[in-house]
Design a protein around this motif. Structure first.
Motif, PDB file in Angstrom:
ATOM      1  N   ILE A 107       0.833  -1.208   0.000  1.00  0.00           N
ATOM      2  CA  ILE A 107       0.000   0.000   0.000  1.00  0.00           C
ATOM      3  C   ILE A 107       0.868   1.259   0.000  1.00  0.00           C
ATOM      4  N   ILE A 108       1.936   1.233   0.802  1.00  0.00           N
ATOM      5  CA  ILE A 108       2.831   2.395   0.853  1.00  0.00           C
ATOM      6  C   ILE A 108       3.477   2.640  -0.505  1.00  0.00           C
ATOM      7  N   ASP A 109       4.036   1.588  -1.089  1.00  0.00           N
ATOM      8  CA  ASP A 109       4.772   1.740  -2.341  1.00  0.00           C
ATOM      9  C   ASP A 109       3.848   2.020  -3.521  1.00  0.00           C
ATOM     10  N   GLY A 110       2.699   1.353  -3.550  1.00  0.00           N
ATOM     11  CA  GLY A 110       1.842   1.476  -4.720  1.00  0.00           C
ATOM     12  C   GLY A 110       0.873   2.637  -4.697  1.00  0.00           C
ATOM     13  N   PHE A 111       0.449   3.047  -3.501  1.00  0.00           N
ATOM     14  CA  PHE A 111      -0.620   4.039  -3.413  1.00  0.00           C
ATOM     15  C   PHE A 111      -0.194   5.317  -2.684  1.00  0.00           C
ATOM     16  N   TRP A 133      10.820  14.899   0.110  1.00  0.00           N
ATOM     17  CA  TRP A 133      11.456  14.322   1.284  1.00  0.00           C
ATOM     18  C   TRP A 133      10.490  13.459   2.087  1.00  0.00           C
ATOM     19  N   MET A 134       9.211  13.797   2.045  1.00  0.00           N
ATOM     20  CA  MET A 134       8.212  12.948   2.710  1.00  0.00           C
ATOM     21  C   MET A 134       8.154  11.570   2.052  1.00  0.00           C
ATOM     22  N   ILE A 135       8.167  11.557   0.729  1.00  0.00           N
ATOM     23  CA  ILE A 135       8.147  10.291  -0.002  1.00  0.00           C
ATOM     24  C   ILE A 135       9.425   9.503   0.260  1.00  0.00           C
ATOM     25  N   GLN A 136      10.549  10.212   0.308  1.00  0.00           N
ATOM     26  CA  GLN A 136      11.826   9.554   0.601  1.00  0.00           C
ATOM     27  C   GLN A 136      11.787   8.872   1.966  1.00  0.00           C
ATOM     28  N   ALA A 137      11.206   9.560   2.949  1.00  0.00           N
ATOM     29  CA  ALA A 137      11.160   9.006   4.300  1.00  0.00           C
ATOM     30  C   ALA A 137      10.208   7.819   4.386  1.00  0.00           C
ATOM     31  N   ILE A 138       9.028   7.970   3.762  1.00  0.00           N
ATOM     32  CA  ILE A 138       8.015   6.921   3.859  1.00  0.00           C
ATOM     33  C   ILE A 138       8.357   5.732   2.974  1.00  0.00           C
ATOM     34  N   ALA A 139       8.615   6.027   1.688  1.00  0.00           N
ATOM     35  CA  ALA A 139       8.850   4.939   0.734  1.00  0.00           C
ATOM     36  C   ALA A 139      10.280   4.430   0.772  1.00  0.00           C
ATOM     37  N   GLY A 140      11.218   5.296   1.134  1.00  0.00           N
ATOM     38  CA  GLY A 140      12.605   4.872   1.132  1.00  0.00           C
ATOM     39  C   GLY A 140      13.062   4.224   2.419  1.00  0.00           C
ATOM     40  N   VAL A 141      12.559   4.703   3.554  1.00  0.00           N
ATOM     41  CA  VAL A 141      12.996   4.181   4.846  1.00  0.00           C
ATOM     42  C   VAL A 141      11.969   3.230   5.445  1.00  0.00           C
ATOM     43  N   ALA A 142      10.748   3.722   5.662  1.00  0.00           N
ATOM     44  CA  ALA A 142       9.720   2.887   6.289  1.00  0.00           C
ATOM     45  C   ALA A 142       9.401   1.654   5.443  1.00  0.00           C
ATOM     46  N   LEU A 143       9.264   1.852   4.137  1.00  0.00           N
ATOM     47  CA  LEU A 143       8.943   0.734   3.243  1.00  0.00           C
ATOM     48  C   LEU A 143      10.014  -0.345   3.305  1.00  0.00           C
ATOM     49  N   THR A 144      11.271   0.061   3.254  1.00  0.00           N
ATOM     50  CA  THR A 144      12.368  -0.916   3.289  1.00  0.00           C
ATOM     51  C   THR A 144      12.381  -1.694   4.587  1.00  0.00           C
TER      52      THR A 144
END
Length: 239
Positions: A107-111, A133-144
């Protein structure tokens, strides 16, 4: 168990095996067909995410459907192996936890990432930078991090089921393959640490596919029709 109940059980196992195999193939195909945003600055990257928004979300819808299909298949596998056995129950719990976490990651990565891009892409330069930077934090850090924990949980589940298979008559080969292919994703996650490159992720997905196809083969083999054996002839009975 009556003959009708055995037939229903075999049909369910066969369906589960087919579903696991199809989901394994479909999930790999979805990842291969997915595209990433291109750009040399925050604005171009956000605009790139907006352009691929529809196709990116479609790919992740397929991925979520595959997660559901795999969860169904492995629930049937657990029933087949016996839910009263500790490794089987442990495997189902661990794999279920991993699947839920992977669902969140999808959901994080796709939506969420593409929706955030659409929200900030048309804003002021400050808004663009904030969105990036919000996308970097959410998709780059939290997603991983979520995906790493999910893969470890799924590995624990696969290894637990493999242990149950090793101890089952006629399923030792499936279990040995499961021990190796089940443990490798967790080993890769630990070895890679936070450096989860595209190569590492692709390797994890391919090894998981090996385990998925192994589990599917076990279910399909176990659901093969049984040959009826004629009763032995004894004196006093008609041949």
């Amino acid at each position: 168990m009556t003959a009708h109940q055995e037939q229903e059980t075999d049909t369910t196992a066969r369906n589960a095996g087919v579903i696991i195999a199809l989901c394994a193939i479909a999930s790999i195909a979805a990842v291969a067909l997915d595209s990433s945003a291109q750009g040399s600055n925050p604005l171009e990257i956000l605009q790139g995410l907006v352009r691929i928004r529809a196709s990116h979300q479609l790919v992740h819808i397929v991925a979520m459907a595959c997660l559901g299909g795999l969860m169904f298949g492995y629930t049937v596998l657990s029933q087949r192996l016996g839910l009263r056995r500790a490794p089987v129950l442990m495997g189902l719990i661990a794999y279920g936890a991993g699947s839920m976490l992977m669902f969140v990651a999808t959901i994080i990565d796709g939506f969420i990432s593409t929706d955030l891009a659409a929200l900030f892409a048309t804003g002021s330069p400050d808004a663009v930078r904030a969105g990036y930077w919000m996308i970097q934090a959410i998709a780059g850090v939290a997603l991983t991090d979520i995906a790493r924990v999910a893969w470890v949980c799924q590995s624990i589940g696969a290894v637990a089921w493999a242990i149950a298979l090793v101890g089952q008559l006629g399923a030792r080969g499936f279990g040995m393959v499961g021990l190796v292919s089940g443990a490798l994703p967790a080993i890769a996650v630990v070895a890679a640490g936070s450096n989860m490159t595209a190569t590492v992720v692709a390797g994890i997905l391919l090894v998981q596919a090996v385990w998925n196809l192994t589990a599917a083969a076990y279910l399909l083999r176990g659901a093969m029709p049984r040959l009826s054996v004629p009763a032995a002839y004894s004196p006093g009975t008609s041949p």
